[in-house]
Design an enzyme around this catalytic site. Sequence first.
Site, short mmCIF file in Angstrom:
data_model
loop_
_atom_site.label_atom_id
_atom_site.label_comp_id
_atom_site.label_asym_id
_atom_site.label_seq_id
_atom_site.Cartn_x
_atom_site.Cartn_y
_atom_site.Cartn_z
N PRO A 109 8.28 6.68 -2.67
CG PRO A 109 6.12 7.09 -2.00
CD PRO A 109 7.50 7.00 -1.50
CD GLU A 110 12.77 8.79 -6.61
OE1 GLU A 110 13.10 9.56 -7.53
OE2 GLU A 110 13.49 7.86 -6.21
CG HIS B 46 2.98 -0.72 10.00
ND1 HIS B 46 3.44 -0.32 11.24
CD2 HIS B 46 3.60 -1.89 9.73
CE1 HIS B 46 4.32 -1.21 11.67
NE2 HIS B 46 4.43 -2.17 10.79
#
Length: 296
Positions: A2-3, A100
């Site tokens: 993610p940016e 996870h």
Amino acid sequence: MPELPEVETVARGLRAVLPGRRITGVRLSAKTDFIDDPAALERELPGTRVTGIKRYGKFLVIELERTKQAEESGQIALLIHLGMTGQIVVGAPEAPVLPHTHVFLALDDGRELRYTDIRRFGRMGILLDGEHEALIGRLGLEPLEASEREFRQTITSRSAQIKALLMDQRVFRGMGNIYTDESLWRAKIHPRRLGTKLSEREVKALYKAVQNVLTEAIRSRGSSVSDYVDSDGQQGEFQLRHRVYQREGKKCFRCGSVIRRIIVAGRSSFSCPRCQRAPRSVRGGGRRKQGKRTYS
DNA sequence: CTTACGGCCTGGGTGC
DNA sequence: TGCACCCAGGCCGTAA
């Protein structure tokens, strides 16, 4: 993964559901090595109420007020960085738990916030009052808030490769590999060009490119290349608009040349050899370390 | 103060 | 089917 656009999308999603909610419980998985102080989460979060959601570059800050211990009236915050594969999803507690998933926050409306992170490159921790500023102080300009003048000043005063500059979080906060490559392609600038050596026209074009790419990507709710989803579990759509990222061997949308992949600043970098001319130092037969590369 | 590089972790894809 | 290797939206610590 993610940016800035992805984190912004998550922030907006959380803003729609979290403010006013109280955290009623915390549950952690066995793998908490990405959390600064796991015990602090379990100790501090229950009983707090969400007052706001902030984003600083790729960092998310969930602002909280203590509602239980009145003597400790200070504001605290939950700091989250999604790393490469982090996901935050708010949903029903009965929903199947993805592998996870390492953090479960029970909310007073009966829902649950979950943090899932395959690679655990993310980060999470409690921020006390002062730590908030300390964190932000180490970050560079927010690209969408920088003026063209600030942008130019920052770029031309550094001699690093432009790709490294754009991705350095102490210079600009929020840009990553995708949006750097996409911006450089739009501005027709090779990733290995040096910040100091960009012309005024080029810096101007780059400024516009960064603004447009980030704005359009936010509008498309980010890029889902493999793992990214927003806080509703939905994928973004900006990957459909990528012009160079992961398009090695395909034709440039502008000139038809074949897009190349090279390593710049230690990262895969996609660019058009014709639209984005390499600087002199690189164009010739410059001896560069290639590691174990196989030429076929 | 820079910059370069390995390491952190898991999984997916590819080629033998 | 297995195995080795490369690759992946990020960042941090260390060395030069």
